[in-house]
Scaffold this active site. Structure first.
Site, PDB file in Angstrom:
ATOM      1  CB  THR A   1       4.228  -5.036  11.472  1.00 53.69           C
ATOM      2  OG1 THR A   1       3.173  -6.007  12.226  1.00 53.69           O
ATOM      3  CG2 THR A   1       5.720  -5.277  11.845  1.00 53.69           C
TER       4      THR A   1
ATOM      5  N   GLY B   1     -14.410  -7.553  -2.759  1.00 55.69           N
ATOM      6  CA  GLY B   1     -13.294  -8.620  -3.031  1.00 55.69           C
ATOM      7  C   GLY B   1     -13.747  -9.627  -3.732  1.00 55.69           C
TER       8      GLY B   1
ATOM      9  CG  ASP C   1      -3.436 -12.348  -6.692  1.00 54.54           C
ATOM     10  OD1 ASP C   1      -4.596 -12.849  -7.184  1.00 54.54           O
ATOM     11  OD2 ASP C   1      -2.856 -13.016  -5.838  1.00 54.54           O
TER      12      ASP C   1
ATOM     13  CE  LYS D   1      -1.875 -15.942  -3.646  1.00 54.87           C
ATOM     14  NZ  LYS D   1      -2.639 -14.729  -3.717  1.00 54.87           N
TER      15      LYS D   1
HETATM   16  P1  NDP Z   1      -1.453 -12.003   4.555  1.00 51.98           P
HETATM   17  O1  NDP Z   1      -1.445 -12.944   5.794  1.00 51.98           O
HETATM   18  O2  NDP Z   1      -0.218 -11.880   3.603  1.00 51.98           O
HETATM   19  O3  NDP Z   1      -1.342 -10.055   5.237  1.00 51.98           O
HETATM   20  C1  NDP Z   1      -2.257  -9.944   6.256  1.00 51.98           C
HETATM   21  C2  NDP Z   1      -2.162  -8.428   6.548  1.00 51.98           C
HETATM   22  O4  NDP Z   1      -3.327  -8.139   7.471  1.00 51.98           O
HETATM   23  C3  NDP Z   1      -0.783  -7.989   7.189  1.00 51.98           C
HETATM   24  O5  NDP Z   1      -0.515  -6.728   6.532  1.00 51.98           O
HETATM   25  C4  NDP Z   1      -1.203  -7.960   8.411  1.00 51.98           C
HETATM   26  O6  NDP Z   1      -0.341  -6.929   9.296  1.00 51.98           O
HETATM   27  C5  NDP Z   1      -2.638  -7.335   8.620  1.00 51.98           C
HETATM   28  N1  NDP Z   1      -3.541  -7.536   9.761  1.00 51.98           N
HETATM   29  C6  NDP Z   1      -3.857  -8.951  10.128  1.00 51.98           C
HETATM   30  N2  NDP Z   1      -4.501  -8.503  11.482  1.00 51.98           N
HETATM   31  C7  NDP Z   1      -4.561  -7.195  11.418  1.00 51.98           C
HETATM   32  C8  NDP Z   1      -4.894  -6.300  12.304  1.00 51.98           C
HETATM   33  N3  NDP Z   1      -5.848  -6.877  13.385  1.00 51.98           N
HETATM   34  N4  NDP Z   1      -4.938  -5.195  12.572  1.00 51.98           N
HETATM   35  C9  NDP Z   1      -4.236  -4.343  11.220  1.00 51.98           C
HETATM   36  N5  NDP Z   1      -3.719  -5.285  10.271  1.00 51.98           N
HETATM   37  C10 NDP Z   1      -3.682  -6.491  10.373  1.00 51.98           C
HETATM   38  O7  NDP Z   1      -2.730 -11.877   3.810  1.00 51.98           O
HETATM   39  P2  NDP Z   1      -3.047 -11.716   2.294  1.00 51.98           P
HETATM   40  O8  NDP Z   1      -2.245 -10.325   2.128  1.00 51.98           O
HETATM   41  O9  NDP Z   1      -2.757 -12.713   1.389  1.00 51.98           O
HETATM   42  O10 NDP Z   1      -4.758 -11.339   2.457  1.00 51.98           O
HETATM   43  C11 NDP Z   1      -5.244 -10.465   3.126  1.00 51.98           C
HETATM   44  C12 NDP Z   1      -6.833 -10.408   3.118  1.00 51.98           C
HETATM   45  O11 NDP Z   1      -6.996 -10.191   1.910  1.00 51.98           O
HETATM   46  C13 NDP Z   1      -7.234 -11.766   3.539  1.00 51.98           C
HETATM   47  O12 NDP Z   1      -8.629 -11.436   4.367  1.00 51.98           O
HETATM   48  C14 NDP Z   1      -7.681 -12.465   2.342  1.00 51.98           C
HETATM   49  O13 NDP Z   1      -8.915 -13.303   2.538  1.00 51.98           O
HETATM   50  C15 NDP Z   1      -7.923 -11.454   1.533  1.00 51.98           C
HETATM   51  N6  NDP Z   1      -7.572 -11.735   0.047  1.00 51.98           N
HETATM   52  C16 NDP Z   1      -8.736 -11.838  -1.056  1.00 51.98           C
HETATM   53  C17 NDP Z   1      -8.333 -12.123  -2.230  1.00 51.98           C
HETATM   54  C18 NDP Z   1      -9.539 -11.709  -3.225  1.00 51.98           C
HETATM   55  O14 NDP Z   1      -9.315 -12.402  -4.524  1.00 51.98           O
HETATM   56  N7  NDP Z   1     -10.484 -11.070  -2.892  1.00 51.98           N
HETATM   57  C19 NDP Z   1      -7.041 -12.448  -2.690  1.00 51.98           C
HETATM   58  C20 NDP Z   1      -5.836 -12.443  -1.776  1.00 51.98           C
HETATM   59  C21 NDP Z   1      -6.466 -12.292  -0.426  1.00 51.98           C
HETATM   60  P3  NDP Z   1       0.949  -7.356   9.938  1.00 51.98           P
HETATM   61  O15 NDP Z   1       2.081  -7.448   8.924  1.00 51.98           O
HETATM   62  O16 NDP Z   1       1.143  -6.301  10.930  1.00 51.98           O
HETATM   63  O17 NDP Z   1       1.011  -8.528  10.584  1.00 51.98           O
END
Ligand code: NDP
Length: 262
Positions: A148, A228, A101, A65
């Site tokens: 984080t 979602g 989005d 993106k």
């Molecule tokens: P990113 O990979 O950019 O971000 C992931 C986030 O999840 C980070 O903040 C990360 O924290 C956190 N995270 C991951 N594992 C854990 C854990 N075990 N405990 C706490 N925090 C955790 O992903 P996106 O923001 O793009 O997407 C997030 C979710 O949203 C995905 O599941 C995706 O499928 C969904 N999504 C849905 C959309 C829709 O249209 N419905 C559109 C876009 C996304 P840290 O920084 O600490 O690693």
């Protein structure tokens, strides 16, 4: 005319079924939407070659993106403010970037966020778009929490939010928690089931067959919930309207993604 979704990986994407159902519903029989699996090192050069291969536009998902915004010739204010694009349109030899989005989220919310408090969980790509949308919608206080913390602080500084996990009127899960393991939801996120009750709107970017644990608990407690899948449909509808100039058939798109979910 060709359309598609660029990602790496992209095999899981429900966008082709959703968009092809919409194109069929609109009678655009010469249009097709396909998956375009692209590793990062091939992204820019492949996207630049797509117009010559008959593409009108593409959606862009993880991890491209930010690269999509960087390679575009011009971009909407929304995409620039979010710092990422999920929609590219090829027009008059130029690449235009947009981010649907944020509008997709606000369309799905079904309630005004104005003067409400909001808590965004997560600081990844989707959190950026949601923080921007809530800021634009005029929330009274924007809170952000992330596993984080430095990433939460950086986003808070950028979008005028505070780093806090205090419960709010609108709670949005923008982490991937709950995607694979529902039992992790209330262990890894800083929220209690009791915080999600009547008067509260709970949104989960994550979607699962049968709904996520977060939404199922919130619903049982009397909260308004937004799945979602609704946001997926709304952002896809906005992209489709940009490419075709036609009103997107939301219901056909919703049914197509629900069919896959079943
Ligand atoms: P990113 O990979 O950019 O971000 C992931 C986030 O999840 C980070 O903040 C990360 O924290 C956190 N995270 C991951 N594992 C854990 C854990 N075990 N405990 C706490 N925090 C955790 O992903 P996106 O923001 O793009 O997407 C997030 C979710 O949203 C995905 O599941 C995706 O499928 C969904 N999504 C849905 C959309 C829709 O249209 N419905 C559109 C876009 C996304 P840290 O920084 O600490 O690693």
């Amino acid at each position: 005319m060709r359309l598609g979704v660029c990602g790496w990986p992209v095999a899981h994407s429900r966008s082709p079924q959703m968009h092809n159902a919409a194109l069929a519903h609109l009678g655009l029989s010469t249009w097709r939407y396909q998956k375009l699996p692209l590793p990062p090192h091939l992204f820019a050069e492949t996207v630049r070659a797509l117009p010559a291969a008959g593409f009108r536009g593409v959606n862009v998902t993880i991890p491209h993106k930010e690269a999509a915004l960087a390679l575009a010739d011009d971009a909407t204010e929304t995409a620039k403010a979010i710092g990422a694009a999920n929609t590219l349109t090829f027009e008059h030899g130029r690449i235009h970037a947009d981010n649907t989005d944020a509008t997709g989220f606000l369309t799905s919310l079904h309630t005004s966020a104005y003067e409400k408090t909001a808590l965004v969980l997560g600081a990844g790509g989707s959190a950026r778009a949601i923080l921007y949308a809530l800021q634009q919608a005029g929330v009274s206080e924007l809170r952000v929490w992330n596993r984080t913390e430095e990433k939460a602080q950086a986003l808070a500084d950028e979008f005028g939010a505070v780093v806090s996990a205090q419960p709010a009127d609108i709670v949005v899960n923008c982490t991937s928690v709950g995607l694979h393991d529902p039992s992790a939801t209330f262990k890894e996120l800083p929220i209690e089931a009791d915080d999600l009750g009547a008067g509260c709107t709970v949104v989960d970017m994550v979607y699962r067959n049968g709904g996520t644990l977060l939404l199922n608990v919130a619903k049982a407690n009397g909260a308004e919930v937004v799945d979602g899948l609704e946001i997926l449909v709304a952002q896809g509808a906005a992209s489709l309207e940009r490419w075709t100039g036609r009103t997107a058939p939301d219901q056909a798109m919703r049914e197509a993604v629900a069919d896959i979910a079943r």
